[in-house]
Scaffold this active site. Structure first.
Site, PDB file in Angstrom:
ATOM      1  N   ASP A 163     -26.334  25.097  38.024  1.00 54.89           N
ATOM      2  CA  ASP A 163     -26.415  25.971  36.988  1.00 54.89           C
ATOM      3  C   ASP A 163     -25.570  25.310  35.598  1.00 54.89           C
ATOM      4  O   ASP A 163     -24.578  24.384  35.772  1.00 54.89           O
ATOM      5  CB  ASP A 163     -25.801  27.222  37.324  1.00 54.89           C
ATOM      6  CG  ASP A 163     -26.449  28.287  36.496  1.00 54.89           C
ATOM      7  OD1 ASP A 163     -27.175  28.093  35.545  1.00 54.89           O
ATOM      8  OD2 ASP A 163     -25.554  29.461  36.311  1.00 54.89           O
ATOM      9  N   HIS A 179     -30.991  20.007  30.389  1.00 54.40           N
ATOM     10  CA  HIS A 179     -31.962  19.986  31.665  1.00 54.40           C
ATOM     11  C   HIS A 179     -32.318  18.386  31.956  1.00 54.40           C
ATOM     12  O   HIS A 179     -32.168  18.116  33.141  1.00 54.40           O
ATOM     13  CB  HIS A 179     -33.384  20.686  31.526  1.00 54.40           C
ATOM     14  CG  HIS A 179     -33.153  22.165  31.519  1.00 54.40           C
ATOM     15  ND1 HIS A 179     -32.327  22.810  32.275  1.00 54.40           N
ATOM     16  CD2 HIS A 179     -33.700  23.253  30.517  1.00 54.40           C
ATOM     17  CE1 HIS A 179     -32.314  24.050  32.032  1.00 54.40           C
ATOM     18  NE2 HIS A 179     -33.060  24.435  30.616  1.00 54.40           N
ATOM     19  N   LEU A 209     -31.605  11.458  54.642  1.00 56.53           N
ATOM     20  CA  LEU A 209     -31.379  12.368  53.922  1.00 56.53           C
ATOM     21  C   LEU A 209     -32.554  13.373  53.553  1.00 56.53           C
ATOM     22  O   LEU A 209     -33.364  12.621  52.918  1.00 56.53           O
ATOM     23  CB  LEU A 209     -30.522  12.275  52.950  1.00 56.53           C
ATOM     24  CG  LEU A 209     -30.196  13.387  52.044  1.00 56.53           C
ATOM     25  CD1 LEU A 209     -28.711  13.919  52.316  1.00 56.53           C
ATOM     26  CD2 LEU A 209     -30.254  13.275  50.673  1.00 56.53           C
TER      27      LEU A 209
HETATM   28  C1  IPE Z   1     -30.053  29.994  39.020  1.00 52.85           C
HETATM   29  O1  IPE Z   1     -29.654  29.808  37.682  1.00 52.85           O
HETATM   30  C2  IPE Z   1     -31.281  29.316  39.189  1.00 52.85           C
HETATM   31  C3  IPE Z   1     -31.055  27.757  39.449  1.00 52.85           C
HETATM   32  C4  IPE Z   1     -29.896  27.140  38.881  1.00 52.85           C
HETATM   33  C5  IPE Z   1     -32.465  27.277  39.346  1.00 52.85           C
HETATM   34  P1  IPE Z   1     -29.853  31.027  36.651  1.00 52.85           P
HETATM   35  O2  IPE Z   1     -29.277  30.540  35.454  1.00 52.85           O
HETATM   36  O3  IPE Z   1     -31.322  31.351  36.731  1.00 52.85           O
HETATM   37  O4  IPE Z   1     -28.928  32.196  37.240  1.00 52.85           O
HETATM   38  P2  IPE Z   1     -28.698  33.673  36.455  1.00 52.85           P
HETATM   39  O5  IPE Z   1     -29.811  34.167  35.666  1.00 52.85           O
HETATM   40  O6  IPE Z   1     -27.258  33.001  35.679  1.00 52.85           O
HETATM   41  O7  IPE Z   1     -28.077  34.482  37.446  1.00 52.85           O
HETATM   42  C1  IPE Z   2     -29.617  25.741  35.309  1.00 51.19           C
HETATM   43  O1  IPE Z   2     -29.302  25.612  34.005  1.00 51.19           O
HETATM   44  C2  IPE Z   2     -31.253  24.776  35.390  1.00 51.19           C
HETATM   45  C3  IPE Z   2     -32.242  26.033  35.531  1.00 51.19           C
HETATM   46  C4  IPE Z   2     -31.875  27.319  35.909  1.00 51.19           C
HETATM   47  C5  IPE Z   2     -33.649  25.660  35.430  1.00 51.19           C
HETATM   48  P1  IPE Z   2     -29.486  26.694  32.915  1.00 51.19           P
HETATM   49  O2  IPE Z   2     -30.499  26.486  32.253  1.00 51.19           O
HETATM   50  O3  IPE Z   2     -29.376  28.278  33.617  1.00 51.19           O
HETATM   51  O4  IPE Z   2     -28.221  26.787  32.336  1.00 51.19           O
HETATM   52  P2  IPE Z   2     -27.181  28.086  31.615  1.00 51.19           P
HETATM   53  O5  IPE Z   2     -26.827  28.535  32.693  1.00 51.19           O
HETATM   54  O6  IPE Z   2     -28.193  28.811  30.684  1.00 51.19           O
HETATM   55  O7  IPE Z   2     -26.017  27.246  31.065  1.00 51.19           O
HETATM   56 MG    MG Z   3     -27.865  29.610  34.305  1.00 58.49          MG
END
Ligand code: IPE
Ligand code: IPE
Ligand code: MG
Length: 255
Positions: free
Chosen positions: A35, A52, A146
């Protein structure tokens, strides 16, 4: 072993960090909620998708770090069933990442005997995304090292609800009896079957929640959170998480 405070956050390199790990207590299955990509980019004045892209590049690095210490399964949460709520352009960008990631990394993954897997619903994913993943799964299916498992279009409540629906059908059809449903039987109805439950869950970005990830499977996993965003999370941080895991006493309700 160095005292925790001196060790934690130190500038030791990967080899030094690895040498401090207990080789008899390496987690079998590590799951990562990757995240903070968007916030990482925004802090740098970049568009969210740049985060990303950077995050994608980090997957290989952490995979190799996990492999180097003998972790058997690494599950990476890449896209949740709730992430479809995001703007169309961001979702499209995310769906195209496997088309870049696998062709670029597959040779090295194969050279390291890595097996690619996916946990999640195929329905809803664009054909090109599915093909990129399926090709990688096919190309690595005879590997025995792995398991790099991508949780893609995955959500735990949906997983459990469809599992319960199938279980109810199987009970109605006489395939299973209600009384026979225990942990092991129920686990067979989940998308993660036959993978064992994660021993360690890592979440980056400072969020202290599970976000609908493996709610059943994480029942007794050790949880480790860091403020770092996923693109800035390094091998060293990964080994810090494993070191912390090794300090925990897993009791499973016992003494
Ligand atoms: C969780 O992150 C999902 C992934 C890392 C793929 P999100 O960014 O979607 O989670 P929330 O919305 O902060 O809970
Ligand atoms: C995690 O990073 C990747 C996915 C959920 C796809 P985020 O896109 O949620 O990044 P933040 O949390 O908004 O910074
Ligand atoms: Mg996120």
């Amino acid at each position: 072993m160095l005292p925790f405070k001196k060790w934690f956050g130190s500038k030791l390199n990967s080899e030094e960090l690895i040498s401090r790990l207990d080789t008899d207590n390496i987690p079998n299955h590590v799951a990562v909620i990757m995240d903070g990509n968007g916030r990482w980019a925004q802090k740098r004045g970049l568009p969210r998708v740049a985060g990303h892209h950077s995050g994608m590049k980090n997957v290989k690095k952490i995979t190799m770090a996990a492999d180097a210490i003998g972790i058997n399964i690494l599950t990476m949460y890449a896209f949740s069933t709730e992430n479809w709520k995001r703007p169309k352009e961001e979702v499209e960008y995310l769906m195209k990442l496997p088309l870049e990631f696998f062709p670029k990394e597959i040779d090295e993954l194969i050279a390291n005997n890595v097996q690619i897997r996916m946990t999640g619903w195929q329905e809803g994913l664009p054909d090109y995304t599915l093909k990129a993943i399926q090709d990688a799964i096919d190309q690595t299916k005879h590997n025995s090292g792995l398991i790099l498992n991508f949780a893609l279009n995955y959500g735990s409540r949906k997983e459990m609800l469809s599992g319960v629906q199938q279980l109810a059908r199987d009970i109605a059809d006489g395939i299973v009896t209600a009384d026979a449903v225990d942990d092991a039987v129920f686990s067979r109805y989940l998308l993660t079957h036959p993978l064992p439950d994660p021993d360690l869950l890592i979440r980056t970005s400072g969020e202290l929640r599970i976000s609908n990830f493996m709610l059943w499977q994480l029942a007794y996993s050790e949880l480790w959170f860091t403020e770092l965003c996923w693109p800035e999370f390094t091998e060293q941080h990964f080994y810090e998480a494993v070191q912390e895991y090794q300090r925990r006493a897993r009791r499973y309700g016992g003494l």
